[in-house]
Design a protein around this motif. Structure first.
Motif, short mmCIF file in Angstrom:
data_model
loop_
_atom_site.label_atom_id
_atom_site.label_comp_id
_atom_site.label_asym_id
_atom_site.label_seq_id
_atom_site.Cartn_x
_atom_site.Cartn_y
_atom_site.Cartn_z
N PHE A 66 42.27 63.23 18.69
CA PHE A 66 42.23 61.82 19.06
C PHE A 66 43.33 61.06 18.34
O PHE A 66 44.04 60.24 18.92
CB PHE A 66 40.85 61.23 18.73
N LYS A 67 43.50 61.37 17.06
CA LYS A 67 44.50 60.68 16.23
C LYS A 67 45.93 61.00 16.68
O LYS A 67 46.76 60.09 16.82
CB LYS A 67 44.31 61.06 14.77
N VAL A 68 46.23 62.25 16.92
CA VAL A 68 47.60 62.62 17.29
C VAL A 68 47.96 62.17 18.70
O VAL A 68 49.15 62.07 19.03
CB VAL A 68 47.88 64.14 17.14
N ASN A 69 46.97 61.88 19.52
CA ASN A 69 47.25 61.40 20.87
C ASN A 69 47.13 59.88 20.99
O ASN A 69 47.15 59.35 22.10
CB ASN A 69 46.32 62.08 21.88
N ASN A 70 47.05 59.20 19.86
CA ASN A 70 47.00 57.74 19.87
C ASN A 70 48.33 57.19 20.36
O ASN A 70 49.40 57.61 19.91
CB ASN A 70 46.69 57.23 18.46
N LYS A 71 48.26 56.26 21.28
CA LYS A 71 49.47 55.71 21.88
C LYS A 71 50.37 55.02 20.84
O LYS A 71 51.60 55.05 20.95
CB LYS A 71 49.10 54.72 22.98
N SER A 72 49.78 54.45 19.81
CA SER A 72 50.58 53.74 18.80
C SER A 72 51.44 54.68 17.96
O SER A 72 52.38 54.23 17.31
CB SER A 72 49.66 52.92 17.88
N VAL A 73 51.13 55.97 17.98
CA VAL A 73 51.96 56.93 17.23
C VAL A 73 52.74 57.83 18.20
O VAL A 73 53.17 58.92 17.84
CB VAL A 73 51.11 57.79 16.26
N GLY A 74 52.90 57.35 19.42
CA GLY A 74 53.69 58.09 20.40
C GLY A 74 52.90 59.10 21.20
O GLY A 74 53.48 59.92 21.90
N GLY A 75 51.59 59.03 21.11
CA GLY A 75 50.75 59.96 21.85
C GLY A 75 50.52 59.49 23.28
O GLY A 75 51.10 58.52 23.75
N SER A 76 49.65 60.19 23.94
CA SER A 76 49.37 59.91 25.34
C SER A 76 47.94 59.40 25.50
O SER A 76 46.98 60.08 25.10
CB SER A 76 49.54 61.20 26.15
N PHE A 77 47.80 58.23 26.09
CA PHE A 77 46.48 57.68 26.34
C PHE A 77 45.70 58.60 27.28
O PHE A 77 44.49 58.79 27.12
CB PHE A 77 46.58 56.28 26.95
N TYR A 78 46.39 59.19 28.23
CA TYR A 78 45.76 60.12 29.17
C TYR A 78 45.14 61.30 28.42
O TYR A 78 43.98 61.65 28.63
CB TYR A 78 46.78 60.61 30.20
N LEU A 79 45.93 61.92 27.54
CA LEU A 79 45.41 63.06 26.78
C LEU A 79 44.29 62.63 25.84
O LEU A 79 43.31 63.35 25.65
CB LEU A 79 46.53 63.74 26.00
N SER A 81 42.17 60.27 26.36
CA SER A 81 40.94 60.10 27.15
C SER A 81 40.34 61.45 27.53
O SER A 81 39.12 61.59 27.59
CB SER A 81 41.22 59.26 28.40
N LYS A 82 41.18 62.44 27.75
CA LYS A 82 40.67 63.79 28.03
C LYS A 82 39.95 64.37 26.82
O LYS A 82 38.93 65.04 26.95
CB LYS A 82 41.81 64.73 28.46
N VAL A 83 40.47 64.10 25.65
CA VAL A 83 39.82 64.56 24.41
C VAL A 83 38.44 63.93 24.28
O VAL A 83 37.47 64.59 23.90
CB VAL A 83 40.71 64.25 23.18
N VAL A 84 38.34 62.66 24.65
CA VAL A 84 37.04 61.98 24.61
C VAL A 84 36.07 62.65 25.59
O VAL A 84 34.90 62.89 25.25
CB VAL A 84 37.19 60.47 24.93
N ARG A 85 36.54 62.97 26.79
CA ARG A 85 35.68 63.63 27.79
C ARG A 85 35.22 65.01 27.30
O ARG A 85 34.09 65.41 27.51
CB ARG A 85 36.40 63.79 29.13
N VAL A 86 36.11 65.71 26.63
CA VAL A 86 35.76 67.03 26.08
C VAL A 86 34.66 66.87 25.04
O VAL A 86 33.68 67.62 25.04
CB VAL A 86 37.01 67.71 25.48
N LYS A 87 34.82 65.90 24.17
CA LYS A 87 33.80 65.66 23.12
C LYS A 87 32.46 65.31 23.76
O LYS A 87 31.41 65.80 23.35
CB LYS A 87 34.27 64.53 22.20
N GLU A 88 32.49 64.47 24.79
CA GLU A 88 31.26 64.11 25.49
C GLU A 88 30.60 65.35 26.09
O GLU A 88 29.38 65.49 26.05
CB GLU A 88 31.55 63.09 26.59
N ARG A 89 31.40 66.23 26.65
CA ARG A 89 30.86 67.46 27.25
C ARG A 89 30.20 68.34 26.20
O ARG A 89 29.13 68.89 26.42
CB ARG A 89 31.98 68.22 27.97
#
Length: 92
Positions: A66-79, A81-89
């Motif tokens: 979640f941290k490395v894909n944060n948009k403020s550090v150059g990450g991808s919001f799309y990725l 959000s996918k990490v969040v869905r994986v955690k939910e699963r």
């Protein structure tokens, strides 16, 4: 004759349903959960790189991704959000 045809159709339908799902009733719950999130449990484990369903390991890997894909550090919001869905699963 119509009565026998209807019975034969019901039996054939039941047999085809049983053959299509060799996992049994427990598989229906897993498939339903997978359909809701779009991920199988195996896929979710692979994405978070966890071999067991250890809450501590899941949380650690989730926080990292979640941290490395944060948009403020150059990450991808799309990725992210996918990490969040994986955690939910995995939390299901």
């Amino acid at each position: 004759m119509a009565k026998y045809l209807a019975r034969a159709l019901r039996q054939e339908f039941a047999a085809s349903q049983a053959a299509a799902d060799p996992r049994g009733r427990a598989g229906h719950q897993s498939a339903a959960a997978s359909n809701l999130s779009g991920l199988s449990l195996w896929e979710a484990q692979q994405i978070l790189s966890v071999s067991k369903l250890s809450p501590k390991e899941i949380q650690k890997n989730y926080k990292h991704l979640f941290k490395v894909n944060n948009k403020s550090v150059g990450g991808s919001f799309y990725l992210q959000s996918k990490v969040v869905r994986v955690k939910e699963r995995l939390d299901e």
